[in-house]
Design an enzyme around this catalytic site. Structure first.
Site, PDB file in Angstrom:
ATOM      1  N   LYS B  79      16.515  24.685 -44.355  1.00 28.26           N
ATOM      2  CA  LYS B  79      16.610  25.358 -43.057  1.00 28.26           C
ATOM      3  C   LYS B  79      17.416  24.485 -42.091  1.00 28.26           C
ATOM      4  CE  LYS B  79      13.592  27.497 -39.517  1.00 28.26           C
ATOM      5  NZ  LYS B  79      12.211  27.703 -39.057  1.00 28.26           N
ATOM      6  N   SER B 154      10.931  32.546 -37.959  1.00 23.13           N
ATOM      7  CA  SER B 154      12.278  32.067 -37.746  1.00 23.13           C
ATOM      8  C   SER B 154      12.977  31.600 -39.021  1.00 23.13           C
ATOM      9  CB  SER B 154      12.261  30.909 -36.748  1.00 23.13           C
ATOM     10  OG  SER B 154      11.584  29.791 -37.308  1.00 23.13           O
ATOM     11  N   SER B 178       6.399  31.048 -38.838  1.00 23.24           N
ATOM     12  CA  SER B 178       7.815  31.089 -39.228  1.00 23.24           C
ATOM     13  C   SER B 178       8.095  30.873 -40.705  1.00 23.24           C
ATOM     14  CB  SER B 178       8.620  30.068 -38.413  1.00 23.24           C
ATOM     15  OG  SER B 178       8.860  30.591 -37.126  1.00 23.24           O
TER      16      SER B 178
END
Ligand code: ZN
Lengths: 492, 487
Positions: B79, B154, B178
């Site tokens: 990420k 997210s 997330s």
């Protein structure tokens, strides 16, 4: 309004209340939240890492040594050490702040309370021994910021200093004059250097002060309107700023004016304080607990280990030296100003029957020569037992005080023991009556006029004759023995 | 079958026996990524050549007979919120344009130590603020099951990359859901560890007291493998905990007989999607049929979670994001008159609307005069929420709930309404507030269109073995993991 000030106002007597917030660099090898060195004077931005630069994703890790030294400072001022304390974020934007928040301590500092005793002798020798106590509010630990530089068209920031551990020592408004503030700061500095907590090197910016100052009519209980003067980095600056600002406040009130709560800046060149911001524009620091650090809880065992590091404080040391060694308070003050010097003195004094004379030699001759040679006490070529030995040589009459001075010069030059120097140079004082008698006879024979003067009752003439004998003996004769011999020969 | 389709535990066995080479796997991963990325946009960037070179290095070391880590040769997608030395790390934001990470996050160093190869930068909502990746400054990631829909957020890129079989596993971060929410919406396994289980050093902070890094994987076994590799006390993160790291795969016995699973009544609410509720209830029945005992529990402060979360998370974020000022790294506005002007222009141009909204909210709740009413009170309620869970764990070994109240929604559907968007985290935020662990495991699909649904299994602090055991037993009793999106 000012014009209409009444006589009452103008005649009002005021007193000054001063509290100091002193930021002191804690002596640690590495920064407070990362492993970067704290050394001074490195190339700009060379002692930095992602943590002290506030890089994304970096996290602080507390330096235990910084906690230990802050706690030790607390112990030295007799404060309460918090068994549980925590760090908070103090939020404000400034280019020298890597994270745009400073990790500090808000409502749970490491150290609570404490006192600093200061001696007025530091501002007036005649008041030596007259002491007063300033109460402390708290001591907390925080990180320093970087340093901004402004060039012709651009600005730069050096972050080498960012993350250096700082102790903020907050005093109560107990100080009532610039002299007291100066004496307090001097005493505080002495304590911190003593404890090895900070070098307090002013030139490296290791001590910086915010001054809170207010005035109130004499006898009034409540404090007057507080004004803060920010970021002073010399003690003399603090003194001058307080003198100026207290006068400004008193004059404003005497004129019938009003004071506002504000932050002011000291202009050292112009010698005035000027307003930076008023209360309405005060920062809202939005403190909240630092989530990246665990609260600090100190165990009894850990505190006991720190307690072992507590040295005797200068003020206590002075009192003890006066009592134990019978030396004057002034000398004790000189000797206790530096822990290493105090240790030196005590080592010499313990080896001597005459500590008073030992103190004299150190305070006068040794310190003078060390200063000239730019040497610290630890580098002294003359060792404590040698001082004791020198004193013993004089007291036993083996050498005269005059010769002792020459011996000391040799000791400092060569590092040799005084007895060895005396033997080597043949400087042993002559007390032998036979030798002295011979010198006396020579002098009496050569100075009939002076002899006549003495016989006519001029007592001082004996001094002149004694001097001649001393000269003849190359200073080695015992002056008292010479006087006695001369008197015997001339009156007998 | 292409190697990118396989799980880590399948790959590792074949790699160890030298039936396949890490370079073969890398080639398939790159080919797959190149094929789907134009439609999916899970990655902000990736470097196939770099992956291949690293894979060849693994093969050479294996050929020399060197000791290999448990993840040797496995590409793991990263990420965009994690620092990987020498790579960009923009957190889906324009403000970090030009920033190159000067160091490896601890999880990256640990992955490397286990032999894994960090791969690419996965898309995310800007600074992990969002539930759809629509808040990324670099375009939305699409859900592999339906390209018109969001993948969740997210960590949407991390979930989509695993669901689309680009990489066998990825890392994401979870502040209020997330990891678990996008895992649920993309039909993969996603685990949020206990606060302190995994070091946060190198994770760009959103909300420091809530953030945790965790794995996405095709199945529970892989999630357990990656979790084991990244867990442990880190001297660089004071909030990491010196709890020993077990071999999590040992807990995967398939046996849940006699285990007590709590079913909280507050997690089955009137407004939730009927198919989602039915799938979750069916999953609970399945676990019951495997021998688990289902007990009704209550978490009475559940409703306050979202409000508490948006106070604490934004407060911390307002300080965490203050460092993005243009002074030291990232983008800087030109022609500023003074520092304050520079901050205003840099931050105004660099942050997107959701991040700006949260910074303002966080600044407000910390302001003098409001602190007690908002921040302090929120912290007190947070304690109550944690206590709810701790009391519930007196009665059960783990808690099961739906992961999200509905399946993936359409791109743009909730973008204009932050409050509705916030509701998609309603079943996940309290887990972060309590600091406990949770995993989302696929538990079915909606019918029309076919969209994944997730079951959330929650455990007490450092109860990762328990939740992995439950999730694994359920997974092995069902075929959901075998379904693949058509992309
Ligand atoms: Zn550093």
């Amino acid at each position: 309004m000012a014009e209409g000030a009444t006589g009452d106002l103008a005649a009002m007597e005021y007193e000054i209340c001063i509290g100091l917030e002193t930021h002191v660099q804690v002596k640690t090898r590495t920064k407070v939240f990362c492993a970067c060195p704290t050394e001074f004077g490195a190339e700009p931005n060379s002692n930095v890492c992602p943590v002290c630069l506030g890089y994304p994703g970096s996290l602080p890790v507390i330096n235990e040594e910084a906690i230990r030294k802050t706690v030790l400072a607390g112990m030295l001022v007799g404060a309460k050490i918090a068994r549980y304390s925590k760090f908070d974020r103090k939020n404000y934007f400034y280019p020298d702040m890597p994270k745009n928040y400073q990790i500090s301590q808000y409502d749970l500092p490491l150290v609570i309370g404490g006192t600093v005793e200061y001696d007025f002798g530091i501002v007036d020798k005649k008041r030596l021994g007259e002491t007063k106590v300033c109460h402390l509010t708290r001591i907390h630990l925080e990180e320093d910021v970087g340093k901004n530089f402004h060039f012709e068209r651009t600005s730069g920031v050096d972050f080498n200093r960012a993350g250096t551990p700082l102790m903020e020592i907050v005093s109560e408004p107990d100080l009532s004059s610039s002299d007291e503030a100066f004496a307090y700061l001097t005493a505080l500095k002495e304590i911190l250097i003593y404890g090895g907590i900070s070098d307090c090197d002013m030139e490296k910016g290791q001590v910086r002060c915010d001054v809170n100052i207010s005035v109130r009519p004499k006898g009034q209980k409540e404090l007057g309107q507080k004004v803060e003067i920010k970021n002073m980095n010399t003690f003399s600056g603090v003194r001058h700023a307080i003198d100026y600002e207290s006068q400004r406040q008193i004059e404003t009130l005497r004129r019938g004016g009003k004071l506002v709560q504000e932050t002011r800046r000291w202009d050292d060149v112009a010698g005035v304080t000027e307003s930076m911001r008023t209360k309405e524009h005060a920062h809202d620091y939005r403190y909240f607990p630092e989530p990246d650090l665990l609260p600090v809880s100190l165990s009894e065992e850990w505190l006991a280990e720190v307690r072992k590091l507590v040295p005797e404080l200068p003020s206590a040391k002075r009192k003890r030296m006066v009592e134990r060694y019978g030396i004057p308070l002034y000398d004790a003050g000189v000797l206790s100003a530096d822990a290493a010097l105090a240790d030196y003195f005590e080592a010499a004094a313990k080896a001597s029957k005459n500590p008073k004379s030992v103190a004299n030699w150190i305070c006068n001759d040794l310190l003078r020569d060390l200063a000239e040679a730019k040497l610290a006490i630890g580098q002294s070529p003359v060792k404590p037992p040698h001082i004791a030995e020198l004193v013993e040589l004089v007291d036993s009459g083996r050498i005269s005080s005059k010769i002792a001075k020459d011996v000391f010069v040799e000791m400092f030059k060569t590092g040799k023991a005084p007895a060895a120097i005396v033997a080597e140079k043949g400087w042993v004082q002559v007390s032998d009556t036979g030798a002295i008698g011979k010198f006396c006879d020579e002098v009496i024979a050569a100075n009939p006029k002076i002899v006549a003067d003495f016989k006519a009752g001029k007592e001082v003439a004996l001094n002149a004759l004694t001097g001649q004998v001393m000269k003849l003996s190359k200073g080695k004769a015992n002056p008292q023995a010479v006087r006695d011999a001369l008197r015997a020969k001339l009156t007998g | 079958m292409n190697l990118n389709e396989l799980t880590i535990h399948e790959l590792s066995g074949r790699l160890a026996k030298k039936e396949i080479a890490a370079a073969d796997l890398a080639r398939d991963v790159v080919a797959r990524t190149e094929a789907v990325e134009p439609r999916l946009h899970a990655f902000l960037e990736w470097n196939g050549g770099e992956l291949l070179a690293a894979a060849r290095d693994v093969d050479e070391r294996r050929a020399r007979g060197e000791a290999m880590g448990p993840l040797a040769g496995i590409p793991v997608g990263i990420k965009d919120v994690l620092n990987v030395k020498g790579h960009t790390c923009r957190c889906g934001s324009k403000i970090l344009q030009g920033y190159v990470a000067p160091y490896d996050a601890t999880v990256i160093a640990k992955l490397r130590a286990a032999g894994a190869i960090p791969f690419g930068r996965l898309n995310m909502d800007e600074f992990a603020m969002g539930s759809s990746t629509e808040n990324s400054a670099f375009g939305v990631t699409r859900n592999p099951w339906d390209l018109e829909r969001i993948p969740g957020g997210s960590s949407g890129g991390s979930a989509a990359a695993v669901a689309a079989s680009e990489t066998p596993a990825t890392l994401g971060s979870d502040t209020g859901g997330s990891i678990r929410q996008p895992a649920s919406l993309c039909g993969v396994v996603g685990l949020k560890p206990t606060y302190g289980r995994v070091s946060r050093f190198g994770l760009v902070a959103f909300a420091s007291s809530l953030d945790q890094i965790g794995p996405f994987a095709k199945d529970v076994t892989d999630a357990a493998l990656v979790l084991g590799a990244i867990s442990g006390k880190d001297p660089n993160d004071s909030t990491s905990v010196p709890e020993p790291v077990p071999d999590y795969t040992k807990a995967l016995t398939g046996d849940v007989k006699g285990m007590k699973l709590g079913l909280p009544k507050e997690y089955f609410i009137p407004g939730m999607d009927k198919e989602v509720e039915a799938a979750a209830r069916a999953a609970v029945d399945r676990l019951s049929s495997l021998g688990a005992e289902i007990v009704d529990i209550s978490l009475p402060h559940t409703d306050y979670g979202l409000a508490v979360y948006y106070i604490i998370a934004t407060a911390e974020a307002s300080a965490n994001l203050a460092r993005f000022d243009g002074v030291r790294y990232g983008s800087r506005a030109k022609d500023a008159k003074d520092p304050i002007d520079m901050y205003g222009r840099t931050r105004g141009a660099g942050f997107g609307p959701e991040v700006t909204r949260r910074i303002i909210l966080g600044t407000y709740v910390l302001s003098s005069g409001y602190y007690d009413a908002y921040y302090l009170r929120a912290q007190k309620v947070r304690t109550l929420i944690r206590r709810d869970f701790m009391e519930a764990f007196q009665k059960c070994d783990a808690i099961v709930t739906p992961t999200t109240p509905s399946a993936a929604f359409k791109i743009g559907e909730k973008a204009e309404d932050p409050l509705t968007m916030y509701l998609s985290d309603i079943f996940t935020v309290n887990v972060n507030l309590a600091g406990i662990c949770g995993v989302s495991v696929p538990c079915g699909f909606t019918k029309q269109p076919k969209l994944p649904i997730g079951l959330q299994v929650l455990g007490k602090p450092f109860g990762e073995e328990t939740i992995l055991k439950v999730a694994h037993a359920y997974e092995q009793a069902t075929d959901w993991r075998k379904a693949r999106p058509a992309i």
